[in-house]
Design an enzyme around this catalytic site. Sequence first.
Site, PDB file in Angstrom:
ATOM      1  N   ASP A  75       0.835  -1.204   0.000  1.00 26.53           N
ATOM      2  CA  ASP A  75       0.000   0.000   0.000  1.00 26.53           C
ATOM      3  C   ASP A  75       0.869   1.252   0.000  1.00 26.53           C
ATOM      4  OD1 ASP A  75      -2.063  -1.779   0.260  1.00 26.53           O
ATOM      5  OD2 ASP A  75      -2.829  -0.970   2.155  1.00 26.53           O
ATOM      6  N   ASP A  76       0.272   2.358  -0.422  1.00 23.89           N
ATOM      7  CA  ASP A  76       0.804   3.718  -0.215  1.00 23.89           C
ATOM      8  C   ASP A  76       1.903   4.146  -1.178  1.00 23.89           C
ATOM      9  OD1 ASP A  76      -0.964   3.693   1.855  1.00 23.89           O
ATOM     10  OD2 ASP A  76       0.509   3.827   3.461  1.00 23.89           O
ATOM     11  N   HIS A 126      -5.656   2.567  -4.321  1.00 27.76           N
ATOM     12  CA  HIS A 126      -5.735   2.701  -2.863  1.00 27.76           C
ATOM     13  C   HIS A 126      -6.577   3.947  -2.533  1.00 27.76           C
ATOM     14  CE1 HIS A 126      -4.957   1.826   1.191  1.00 27.76           C
ATOM     15  NE2 HIS A 126      -3.925   2.613   1.415  1.00 27.76           N
ATOM     16  N   HIS A 130      -5.396   9.825   0.755  1.00 29.55           N
ATOM     17  CA  HIS A 130      -5.249   9.114   2.030  1.00 29.55           C
ATOM     18  C   HIS A 130      -5.625  10.003   3.216  1.00 29.55           C
ATOM     19  CE1 HIS A 130      -4.202   5.713   4.447  1.00 29.55           C
ATOM     20  NE2 HIS A 130      -3.540   5.107   3.490  1.00 29.55           N
ATOM     21  N   HIS A 231       3.973  -2.122   3.143  1.00 32.81           N
ATOM     22  CA  HIS A 231       3.810  -0.744   2.673  1.00 32.81           C
ATOM     23  C   HIS A 231       5.000  -0.279   1.838  1.00 32.81           C
ATOM     24  CE1 HIS A 231       0.709  -0.894   5.752  1.00 32.81           C
ATOM     25  NE2 HIS A 231       0.152   0.148   5.153  1.00 32.81           N
TER      26      HIS A 231
END
Length: 272
Positions: A75-76, A126, A130, A231
């Site tokens: 992720d990210d 994603h 965020h 991540h």
Amino acid sequence: MSAKMKGFILTIIIVLGCVIWENKVVGNNVERLYTSYYAGVTDLTTDKIYNMDYSVPVMGNKVSKEKKTVFLTFDDGPSKCTEEILDILKDNNVRATFFLIGNQINSKTVPSLKRMKKMGCQIGVHTYSHEADIIYASEDAYYKDVMKVEEIIMKKTDVVPLVYRFPWGSNNCYLNGFRKKIVNRLKKNGLEYCDWNVSGEDSIGDPGAAAIVANVRNNFDMYNEPVVLLHDSATSEETVKALPKIIKMYKQAGYSFGIISERSKIYQWKLQ
């Protein structure tokens, strides 16, 4: 020619026509979903170029219960750590799935996305920012957030995302009130959400590489098809250090590696 013979020939023509039509429709549907993603992708183990010969894995294909496959997910990203992660994956002949943040996709990071595609990794959505208060403000806000990232990914890479991951997972408190609605809405757009059942806990606190490996080891072999959360952020240097050991651990346990669309069933927490 007798009427009986004419009727027989007409029946044959109709049956053949139906078969051709069905194959064309099914083929076009599969092509629409997968051509953009897999076109020109090289299989790392065989150097085979996929050319829509239906050896391409389709979401939800059943696999043997005895087969053990791990699905590494990041992720990210993209971030300054992405290229190091891709180097490690390439060195170990491993693919993974990346859930990307839209506002981090720019001229500096697009080459990493194109490299993911070339390596046969999967690219998913994603979030754009965020920022919980923004993306989870409402059902429409979340929908627009996902669609915005999808558009950026398609424009920059020609990849059509098939999967997305909710920031903080599908059972986070921000989704209360519209969780099922947004899941169904995005599903109609050809997008399925993906959670995880193994976590490196690499975004919680400030764990070192040894701690990240230990977190994965805690339950890494409880599943034939573990989905591992890691991540790829600007602060993921320890994850980079841990990654070779995580890969080695799974290989020694007899696991192969895949991307999310190859899993027998996409992994999702039960909706509350």
